[in-house]
Motif scaffolding. Structure first.
Motif, short mmCIF file in Angstrom:
data_model
loop_
_atom_site.label_atom_id
_atom_site.label_comp_id
_atom_site.label_asym_id
_atom_site.label_seq_id
_atom_site.Cartn_x
_atom_site.Cartn_y
_atom_site.Cartn_z
N GLU A 292 -7.90 1.63 -10.79
CA GLU A 292 -8.90 0.80 -10.14
C GLU A 292 -8.25 -0.39 -9.44
N TYR B 4 -0.32 5.45 -7.66
CA TYR B 4 -1.72 5.84 -7.80
C TYR B 4 -1.85 7.33 -8.11
N ARG C 121 -6.48 0.96 -6.41
CA ARG C 121 -7.46 1.35 -5.39
C ARG C 121 -7.96 0.14 -4.61
N LYS C 122 -8.20 -0.96 -5.31
CA LYS C 122 -8.66 -2.19 -4.63
C LYS C 122 -7.62 -2.67 -3.63
N GLN D 288 -5.37 -0.75 -2.10
CA GLN D 288 -5.31 0.21 -1.01
C GLN D 288 -6.52 0.12 -0.08
N GLU D 289 -7.66 -0.32 -0.59
CA GLU D 289 -8.85 -0.42 0.23
C GLU D 289 -9.00 -1.77 0.91
N SER D 290 -8.14 -2.72 0.58
CA SER D 290 -8.24 -4.04 1.20
C SER D 290 -7.82 -3.97 2.67
N THR D 291 -8.40 -4.86 3.46
CA THR D 291 -8.07 -4.86 4.90
C THR D 291 -7.35 -6.12 5.30
N GLU E 257 1.19 4.13 -3.26
CA GLU E 257 0.64 5.49 -3.12
C GLU E 257 1.16 6.42 -4.21
N LYS F 88 0.84 -1.21 0.00
CA LYS F 88 0.00 0.00 0.00
C LYS F 88 0.86 1.25 0.00
#
Length: 129
Positions: A120, A110, A123-124, A126-129, A107, A103
């Motif tokens: 996209e 992105y 982004r997926k 970076q948004e994963s947990t 950055e 991540k």
């Protein structure tokens, strides 16, 4: 099939994976899809050894995403989508086993990338947990 024993062969397997990711194998991309599945399984089983391989694998996966996005060849859209989805999933797994390093590294990519499909995928991750 090897499970954790794949660690014994990681160096050779990495070379094979990178070789397959670099080259398109026709419109159906069967080899690339298969090698992405192999990479995913390898990351899942050998996750403690993945952080040291992160720079090489991250570069190869980003190059694959870019190549798939910019390729004007006869590859059908569902195959392109599958390649992007599997590459993104590999990036997410790499991020998990490297405690968020992917991540951080993505950055800058992105913010400087203007291509929507590539953004996209990032982004997926970076948004994963």
């Amino acid at each position: 099939r090897l499970g954790i024993l794949v660690v014994r062969h990681l160096k050779r397997l990495e070379r094979v994976i990178l070789g397959y990711l670099e080259l398109s194998d026709g419109p159906e991309e069967e080899a690339r899809l298969g090698i992405l599945e192999t990479l995913q399984c390898t990351i899942e089983h050998a996750w403690p050894r993945m952080p040291c391989r992160l720079p090489v694998l991250l570069k190869a996966l980003l190059r694959l995403i870019w190549d798939v996005h910019t390729d004007q060849g006869p590859t059908p859209e569902p195959v392109r989508a599958a390649l992007l989805q599997r590459a993104t999933q590999c990036l997410i797994l790499l991020d998990h086993c490297s405690q968020g390093q992917v991540k951080v590294l993505l950055e800058g990519v992105y913010s400087s990338c203007e291509e929507s499909r590539v953004r996209e995928c990032i982004r997926k991750v970076q948004e994963s947990t």
